[in-house]
Design a protein around this motif. Structure first.
Motif, PDB file in Angstrom:
ATOM      1  N   VAL A  51       0.840  -1.207   0.000  1.00 16.76           N
ATOM      2  CA  VAL A  51       0.000   0.000   0.000  1.00 16.76           C
ATOM      3  C   VAL A  51       0.873   1.254   0.000  1.00 16.76           C
ATOM      4  O   VAL A  51       0.540   2.259  -0.648  1.00 16.76           O
ATOM      5  CB  VAL A  51      -0.951  -0.013   1.214  1.00 16.76           C
ATOM      6  CG1 VAL A  51      -1.649   1.334   1.388  1.00 16.76           C
ATOM      7  CG2 VAL A  51      -1.984  -1.118   1.057  1.00 16.76           C
ATOM      8  N   ASN A  52       1.993   1.202   0.698  1.00 17.63           N
ATOM      9  CA  ASN A  52       2.872   2.379   0.757  1.00 17.63           C
ATOM     10  C   ASN A  52       3.568   2.674  -0.567  1.00 17.63           C
ATOM     11  O   ASN A  52       4.149   3.757  -0.737  1.00 17.63           O
ATOM     12  CB  ASN A  52       3.932   2.172   1.845  1.00 17.63           C
ATOM     13  CG  ASN A  52       3.365   2.344   3.245  1.00 17.63           C
ATOM     14  OD1 ASN A  52       2.445   3.127   3.458  1.00 17.63           O
ATOM     15  ND2 ASN A  52       3.907   1.604   4.198  1.00 17.63           N
ATOM     16  N   ILE A  55      -3.692   9.252  -2.709  1.00 19.42           N
ATOM     17  CA  ILE A  55      -2.399   9.298  -2.028  1.00 19.42           C
ATOM     18  C   ILE A  55      -2.583   9.350  -0.512  1.00 19.42           C
ATOM     19  O   ILE A  55      -1.925   8.627   0.246  1.00 19.42           O
ATOM     20  CB  ILE A  55      -1.578  10.504  -2.513  1.00 19.42           C
ATOM     21  CG1 ILE A  55      -1.141  10.290  -3.965  1.00 19.42           C
ATOM     22  CG2 ILE A  55      -0.359  10.731  -1.620  1.00 19.42           C
ATOM     23  CD1 ILE A  55      -0.455  11.485  -4.593  1.00 19.42           C
ATOM     24  N   ILE A  56      -3.541  10.204  -0.057  1.00 23.44           N
ATOM     25  CA  ILE A  56      -3.794  10.323   1.383  1.00 23.44           C
ATOM     26  C   ILE A  56      -4.348   9.015   1.943  1.00 23.44           C
ATOM     27  O   ILE A  56      -3.926   8.524   2.998  1.00 23.44           O
ATOM     28  CB  ILE A  56      -4.754  11.497   1.664  1.00 23.44           C
ATOM     29  CG1 ILE A  56      -4.069  12.826   1.330  1.00 23.44           C
ATOM     30  CG2 ILE A  56      -5.202  11.478   3.129  1.00 23.44           C
ATOM     31  CD1 ILE A  56      -4.994  14.015   1.388  1.00 23.44           C
ATOM     32  N   ALA A  57      -5.320   8.428   1.237  1.00 25.50           N
ATOM     33  CA  ALA A  57      -5.932   7.177   1.707  1.00 25.50           C
ATOM     34  C   ALA A  57      -4.899   6.053   1.784  1.00 25.50           C
ATOM     35  O   ALA A  57      -4.874   5.274   2.755  1.00 25.50           O
ATOM     36  CB  ALA A  57      -7.074   6.781   0.772  1.00 25.50           C
ATOM     37  N   LEU A  62      -8.899  13.829  -6.866  1.00 26.38           N
ATOM     38  CA  LEU A  62      -8.961  12.376  -6.839  1.00 26.38           C
ATOM     39  C   LEU A  62      -7.591  11.756  -6.536  1.00 26.38           C
ATOM     40  O   LEU A  62      -7.470  10.887  -5.660  1.00 26.38           O
ATOM     41  CB  LEU A  62      -9.480  11.844  -8.176  1.00 26.38           C
ATOM     42  CG  LEU A  62      -9.543  10.309  -8.311  1.00 26.38           C
ATOM     43  CD1 LEU A  62     -10.447   9.706  -7.238  1.00 26.38           C
ATOM     44  CD2 LEU A  62     -10.023   9.916  -9.716  1.00 26.38           C
ATOM     45  N   VAL A  63      -6.556  12.210  -7.256  1.00 30.22           N
ATOM     46  CA  VAL A  63      -5.234  11.615  -7.014  1.00 30.22           C
ATOM     47  C   VAL A  63      -4.722  11.969  -5.617  1.00 30.22           C
ATOM     48  O   VAL A  63      -4.050  11.152  -4.955  1.00 30.22           O
ATOM     49  CB  VAL A  63      -4.216  12.067  -8.087  1.00 30.22           C
ATOM     50  CG1 VAL A  63      -4.600  11.533  -9.457  1.00 30.22           C
ATOM     51  CG2 VAL A  63      -4.055  13.575  -8.139  1.00 30.22           C
ATOM     52  N   ILE A  79       1.017   7.009  -8.176  1.00 29.95           N
ATOM     53  CA  ILE A  79      -0.042   7.970  -8.469  1.00 29.95           C
ATOM     54  C   ILE A  79       0.557   9.360  -8.692  1.00 29.95           C
ATOM     55  O   ILE A  79       0.022  10.166  -9.464  1.00 29.95           O
ATOM     56  CB  ILE A  79      -1.077   7.991  -7.330  1.00 29.95           C
ATOM     57  CG1 ILE A  79      -1.698   6.594  -7.152  1.00 29.95           C
ATOM     58  CG2 ILE A  79      -2.169   9.024  -7.582  1.00 29.95           C
ATOM     59  CD1 ILE A  79      -2.426   6.084  -8.382  1.00 29.95           C
ATOM     60  N   LEU A  80       1.678   9.625  -8.009  1.00 29.94           N
ATOM     61  CA  LEU A  80       2.341  10.925  -8.171  1.00 29.94           C
ATOM     62  C   LEU A  80       2.759  11.147  -9.619  1.00 29.94           C
ATOM     63  O   LEU A  80       2.684  12.281 -10.137  1.00 29.94           O
ATOM     64  CB  LEU A  80       3.563  10.983  -7.253  1.00 29.94           C
ATOM     65  CG  LEU A  80       4.372  12.281  -7.278  1.00 29.94           C
ATOM     66  CD1 LEU A  80       3.531  13.458  -6.796  1.00 29.94           C
ATOM     67  CD2 LEU A  80       5.620  12.147  -6.409  1.00 29.94           C
TER      68      LEU A  80
END
Length: 635
Positions: free
Chosen positions: A57-58, A104-106, A99-100, A64-65
């Motif tokens: 997950v990390n 990233i936060i989630a 959205l992105v 996504i960046l």
């Protein structure tokens, strides 16, 4: 103490601590997890799951960046997300940014939660396994014969039970978690880099062989150094324990300076061995870091040229700014598993040496065992036979072809010169050791067919050097018979002539005796030891110099109080003072491991041989009045 040290002046012989058993331990770390993992399979399953999902997950945010930079901010590529149909994605640039950012936060929050869950489950697993190993190893130590404790140093055993078990805390808590983290991270980054740009990924991985060679070199160098540290820790612990136990002797001979030098020398050897480990470690991690940063700089230079001038050499795929940024972030992420991997190797071999010692102790062959058909004999009549019994310490004969038969209720005195085998005779009766040949029978049963608990609960023992546990007087008297009442404790103390001095203590029976009973005199410790032996009403009584630490007056009082105790049970009394066994039914005279005479006091005097000489010497050393009034008497 000047030249006497159980661990040797150079501490080197500590390496022989069950060394043959250590050599037989194969694959200690896998064995550790295979033996204890199934006991906590729910914990392990949860820990494994979080350890795999967390790192994965990390890895999502950097991927996504790349989309956020190239598709949202720069608009160089169409906006897309893996596994999501384009018609379900927002077309508005700001909505795309939201959205992105949300993804990233989630992903970051989910990674943090999984990391916490992994730390919690692995931490709990570590504590559970440590507790199991510590208790199981201690229980195993208690099953070992006295021969083990004669040959192994207490400090070394303590080092295993404390230092080695405690060392597993960090290892069990972090090793598998970090191993899975490293594996998942390396595998995930490799897959994602090739998904982002397989051509640029080939250049990025050029530096991996260098790091692999560095790690291999580190592993080869660090393993034997950690094993050397563990052995020296055991040696130092044994030396310290030996000196603390013998502090009175050290002070008596003003050997403080010599012993301080000995500890200093042993500590310096540990210092050198640990510094050897440290110097190897501090060379490895900066080297890996340097290679990583060189690779980081190379990625920036090559990636920048790729973006500005297009694909170099035979490469054909263009490179975007977002992809280069993602590669740089992932390259930085690679640094952590590589460094952690080095520390993991360091921790592995540090812990491996401890695990080997733990399993070597657990696998140590128990000399004193019970048969499947062992019997309980309670109560015992006290019929004892030795049939052609021979026994040796370290191949040195101590008892030779001993034959004797003791009838129930008989009072047997055992006398002889120092080293003649008097105490060994009773140790064999208690099955502290096994005879080399011959057999011992009790109530007609061979000794190895009688359950150890039944045997030892039926024999009360007063050792020559009375040992009291840290606790109260009451705790020590009732030791081994925790169910006794207060009245029985007091009665036992009275029969041992201990009640009066106990009553005068500050807290009476609740007075703390200190470690090994240091707050009491030798005679007081002896009388409490006698009370402890008789409180369980044993069928057989063994008195090994039971009055060796008391004066003549106290001896006479104890003998009188014990006369009713020995009247109806088989009693073995080992004596230096011959007056204490003068009225025995049978006196055994030992010399050089053999019974050279046997009979009553008067019979042995009439024979005018070895016992008669001992008696003449005893009379010359003692007071005749004391002799006449002392001794066990049977009604």
């Amino acid at each position: 103490m000047g030249e006497v040290d159980a661990s040797g002046s150079d501490g080197t012989n500590s390496t022989t601590l069950f060394e043959s058993e250590q050599d037989d331990i194969g694959w200690p770390i896998p064995r550790l997890f295979l033996e204890f993992g199934p006991k906590y399979k729910i914990l392990v399953l949860g820990a494994l799951l979080t350890s795999v999902l967390g790192p994965f997950v990390n890895l999502i945010p950097p991927y996504i960046l790349q989309t956020a930079i190239d598709a949202v901010l720069l608009g160089d590529e169409p906006f897309s997300l893996p596994g999501v149909s384009p018609d379900r994605l927002p077309e508005d640039q700001l909505q795309q940014l939201y959205l992105v950012s949300a993804i990233i936060i989630a992903a970051s929050v989910a990674g943090a939660v999984l990391s916490w869950a992994g730390g919690w489950t692995w931490g709990l697993f570590s504590q559970e396994v440590q507790h199991s190993i510590r208790t199981e190893t201690y229980e195993k130590v208690q099953t070992l014969g006295m021969g083990f404790f004669d040959s192994e140093e207490t400090g070394q055993i303590m080092s295993v039970l404390n230092n080695d078990v405690n060392r597993l805390n960090q290892f069990l808590k972090d090793f598998l978690r970090d191993s899975l983290h490293i594996t998942t991270t390396l595998l995930g980054i490799t897959i994602l880099l090739f998904m982002l740009h397989w051509e640029f990924a080939l250049i990025t991985f050029v530096f991996f062989p260098i790091m692999t060679l560095l790690t291999r070199y580190f592993v080869k160098r660090i393993r034997p150094k950690h094993e050397a540290v563990r052995k020296q820790v055991g040696s130092l612990n044994a030396c310290i324990e030996n000196n603390i136990s013998g502090i009175r002797v050290i002070k008596s001979y003003t050997s403080e300076s010599n012993e301080a030098d000995r500890i200093r020398d042993s500590s310096e050897r540990l210092y050198d061995k640990r510094w050897n480990v440290i110097t190897t470690r501090i060379k490895f991690f900066p080297a890996v870091s340097a290679v990583n940063w060189i690779g980081f700089g190379a990625i920036i230079i090559i990636g920048g040229i790729w973006i500005i001038n297009g694909p170099p050499l035979f490469f054909s795929e263009p490179l975007t700014v977002g992809t280069l940024v993602a590669f740089l972030v992932y390259n930085e992420r690679l640094m952590e598993p590589i460094l952690v991997g080095g520390k993991l190797v360091d921790r592995y071999f540090k812990s491996r040496a401890s695990v080997v010692r733990i399993f070597a102790l657990q696998d140590y062959e128990t000399e004193i065992t019970e048969t499947d058909d062992s019997v309980d004999i309670e109560p015992m009549t006290g019929d004892v036979q030795f049939v052609d019994v021979t026994f040796s310490y370290d191949e040195k004969p101590v008892l030779k072809n001993v034959d004797l038969e003791i009838n129930p209720g008989e009072f047997v005195g055992i006398v002889g010169s120092t080293g003649s085998g008097k105490t060994t005779l009773t140790k064999l009766l208690l099955r502290f050791y096994e005879p080399d040949s011959g057999m011992i029978l009790i109530d007609g049963y061979e000794l190895d067919r009688v359950s150890l608990e039944s045997l030892r609960r039926s024999i009360g023992v007063v050792h020559q050097d009375p040992y009291l546990f840290s606790g109260t007087v009451r705790d020590n008297i009732s030791y081994g018979s925790p169910e006794v009442t207060e009245a029985e404790i007091v009665q036992a103390a009275k029969r041992a002539n201990a009640h009066d001095f106990i009553s005068d203590l500050p807290d009476g029976y609740d007075t703390a005796v200190g470690q090994r009973g240091v707050k009491l005199s030798g005679g007081q410790r002896q009388r409490i030891s006698i009370a402890r032996a008789i409180i369980g009403d044993p069928d057989i009584l063994v008195l090994d110099e039971a009055t060796s630490h008391v004066d003549n007056r106290t001896e006479s009082l104890i003998q009188n109080s014990l006369s009713d105790i020995v009247a109806d049970r088989t009693t073995f009394a080992i004596a230096h003072r011959l007056s204490t066994v003068r009225h025995a039914d049978t006196i055994l005279v030992l010399d050089d491991g053999r019974i050279v005479e046997r009979g009553t006091h008067d019979e042995l005097l009439r024979q005018d041989e070895f016992y008669s000489d001992l008696w003449e010497m005893h009379i010359g050393e003692g007071n005749q009045t004391s002799i006449e009034r002392a001794g066990y008497t049977k009604p």
